[in-house]
Design an enzyme around this catalytic site. Structure first.
Site, PDB file in Angstrom:
ATOM      1  N   LYS A 162       0.805  -1.221   0.000  1.00  0.00           N
ATOM      2  CA  LYS A 162       0.000   0.000   0.000  1.00  0.00           C
ATOM      3  C   LYS A 162       0.837   1.270   0.000  1.00  0.00           C
ATOM      4  O   LYS A 162       2.006   1.269   0.347  1.00  0.00           O
ATOM      5  CB  LYS A 162      -0.991  -0.027   1.172  1.00  0.00           C
ATOM      6  CG  LYS A 162      -2.158  -0.966   0.834  1.00  0.00           C
ATOM      7  CD  LYS A 162      -3.370  -0.776   1.683  1.00  0.00           C
ATOM      8  CE  LYS A 162      -4.486  -1.674   1.121  1.00  0.00           C
ATOM      9  NZ  LYS A 162      -5.592  -1.824   2.053  1.00  0.00           N
ATOM     10  N   ARG A 219      -4.370  -9.793   4.869  1.00  0.00           N
ATOM     11  CA  ARG A 219      -4.638  -9.859   3.426  1.00  0.00           C
ATOM     12  C   ARG A 219      -3.392  -9.381   2.695  1.00  0.00           C
ATOM     13  O   ARG A 219      -2.938  -8.255   2.908  1.00  0.00           O
ATOM     14  CB  ARG A 219      -5.841  -8.959   3.112  1.00  0.00           C
ATOM     15  CG  ARG A 219      -6.277  -8.960   1.661  1.00  0.00           C
ATOM     16  CD  ARG A 219      -7.490  -8.035   1.479  1.00  0.00           C
ATOM     17  NE  ARG A 219      -7.947  -8.009   0.105  1.00  0.00           N
ATOM     18  CZ  ARG A 219      -7.420  -7.246  -0.841  1.00  0.00           C
ATOM     19  NH1 ARG A 219      -6.415  -6.437  -0.559  1.00  0.00           N
ATOM     20  NH2 ARG A 219      -7.891  -7.287  -2.068  1.00  0.00           N
TER      21      ARG A 219
HETATM   22  C1  8Y7 Z   1      -8.344  -4.058   1.440  1.00  0.00           C
HETATM   23  C2  8Y7 Z   1      -9.412  -4.821   0.949  1.00  0.00           C
HETATM   24  C3  8Y7 Z   1      -8.414  -3.810  -0.708  1.00  0.00           C
HETATM   25  C4  8Y7 Z   1      -8.126  -4.039   2.836  1.00  0.00           C
HETATM   26  C5  8Y7 Z   1      -9.996  -5.549   3.054  1.00  0.00           C
HETATM   27  C6  8Y7 Z   1      -5.387  -3.081  -2.141  1.00  0.00           C
HETATM   28  C7  8Y7 Z   1     -10.417  -5.244  -1.295  1.00  0.00           C
HETATM   29  C8  8Y7 Z   1      -6.627  -2.311  -2.240  1.00  0.00           C
HETATM   30  N1  8Y7 Z   1      -7.721  -3.441   0.388  1.00  0.00           N
HETATM   31  N2  8Y7 Z   1     -10.238  -5.566   1.737  1.00  0.00           N
HETATM   32  N3  8Y7 Z   1      -9.448  -4.656  -0.395  1.00  0.00           N
HETATM   33  N4  8Y7 Z   1      -8.973  -4.819   3.600  1.00  0.00           N
HETATM   34  N5  8Y7 Z   1     -10.779  -6.268   3.890  1.00  0.00           N
HETATM   35  O1  8Y7 Z   1      -4.316  -2.399  -2.158  1.00  0.00           O
HETATM   36  O2  8Y7 Z   1      -7.240  -3.379   3.380  1.00  0.00           O
HETATM   37  O3  8Y7 Z   1      -5.370  -4.307  -2.070  1.00  0.00           O
HETATM   38  S1  8Y7 Z   1      -8.102  -3.283  -2.356  1.00  0.00           S
END
Ligand code: 8Y7
Length: 285
Positions: free
Chosen positions: A230, A264
């Site tokens: 990020k 994640r």
């Molecule tokens: C997150 C996410 C994304 C996160 C959860 C990326 C879909 C952006 N970020 N879902 N999604 N938490 N739960 O950089 O931080 O992956 S998308």
């Protein structure tokens, strides 16, 4: 090796596939947007997505998160039809190809319904089920949900993020959304919370949320974090997205040290080894 954990056994039923959160686990990111798995055209090649998912499971991912809607800052909205066409064939193929649970990253109730019918077992909603009909849909599908905090909408959320106390506000918002879910019949055991790193937050907001992550952990719900690659890493270290592995692993370790249950990420092997090592130190008695 899983050294004895001090946390009680926490096993979540994801439509028949179990997610054991008695020790910290990895959610592998599978983006199925045209820029990630297309064959040159504007459609997704499911075989490529499946191969990547298999690889992540071999590297130790406990759940695969499938998303067809880019929620990156400034990203334009995706139509229902396009989102369904991207994710549903992949979820169907993935359900047959791997045995771990599959989560669907969406804000749309229609996508939630079709994804669960295709084999998804958890709803990951960056909008915390605020879309009209989303809470009712999630409750009727009887799968666990991850509620994420976001200030604003992806198109404009990074313009002027503003909080009096970011940790208080994010924690109170997520607790309130969890209450709404429980009022609609989603049981406490099926709710995960996520502070939403990067979603309507400055670098300082993101750093404070991680520094004080224990305040969200104290809510008693399993906490999911997404920090992988990020822009806060880019901001602090001035690194492009393809050079953010080592600091991303460090952030995952810090989150687990503070009590995060699920991380994640894109780089599954490195992150899994790091958080398991962290857990061994955290929980030794
Ligand atoms: C997150 C996410 C994304 C996160 C959860 C990326 C879909 C952006 N970020 N879902 N999604 N938490 N739960 O950089 O931080 O992956 S998308």
């Amino acid at each position: 090796m899983n050294l004895s954990s001090s946390t009680p056994e926490k096993i979540i039923d994801c439509a028949g596939r179990l997610l054991d959160l008695s020790y910290p686990r990895i959610m592998g990111v599978l983006n199925v947007t045209p820029d990630s798995f297309s064959d040159g055209g504007d459609f997704i090649a499911p075989e490529k997505a499946i191969a990547r998912a298999r690889e992540m499971v071999e590297e130790g991912a406990a759940i695969i998160d499938v998303g067809g809607e880019s929620t990156r800052p400034g990203a334009p909205p995706v139509s229902l039809e396009d989102e369904l066409q991207r994710v549903i064939p992949v979820i169907e193929a993935l359900h047959a190809a791997v045995s771990v649970p599959i989560s669907i990253d969406t804000r749309k109730p229609e996508v939630m319904q079709a994804a669960v019918a295709a084999g998804a077992g958890l709803i990951n909603d960056v909008n915390a089920l605020q879309e009209p009909g989303a809470v009712e849909m999630a409750a009727s599908l009887e799968v666990p949900v991850c509620l994420m905090h976001m200030q604003g909408i992806p198109e404009t959320m990074q313009d002027t993020p503003t909080y009096n106390d970011v940790v208080d506000e994010v924690t109170a918002f997520l607790q309130a959304r969890a209450d709404v879910c429980m009022q609609h019949g989603i049981s406490k055991e099926r709710i995960l919370l996520d502070p939403g790193f990067g979603f309507g937050k400055t670098t300082t907001h993101n750093l404070l949320l991680l520094q004080q992550l224990q305040r969200l952990v104290e809510s008693g719900f399993p906490v999911l974090v997404g920090l992988s690659r990020k822009s806060l890493i880019g901001k602090v270290l001035e690194l492009p997205v393809d050079k953010r592995l080592y600091p991303g692993v460090a952030l995952a370790v810090l989150a687990v040290w503070k009590g995060a249950a699920l991380v994640r990420c894109h780089d599954v092997q490195a992150t899994r080894e790091a958080i398991e090592m962290c857990q061994a130190v955290r929980d030794v008695r």
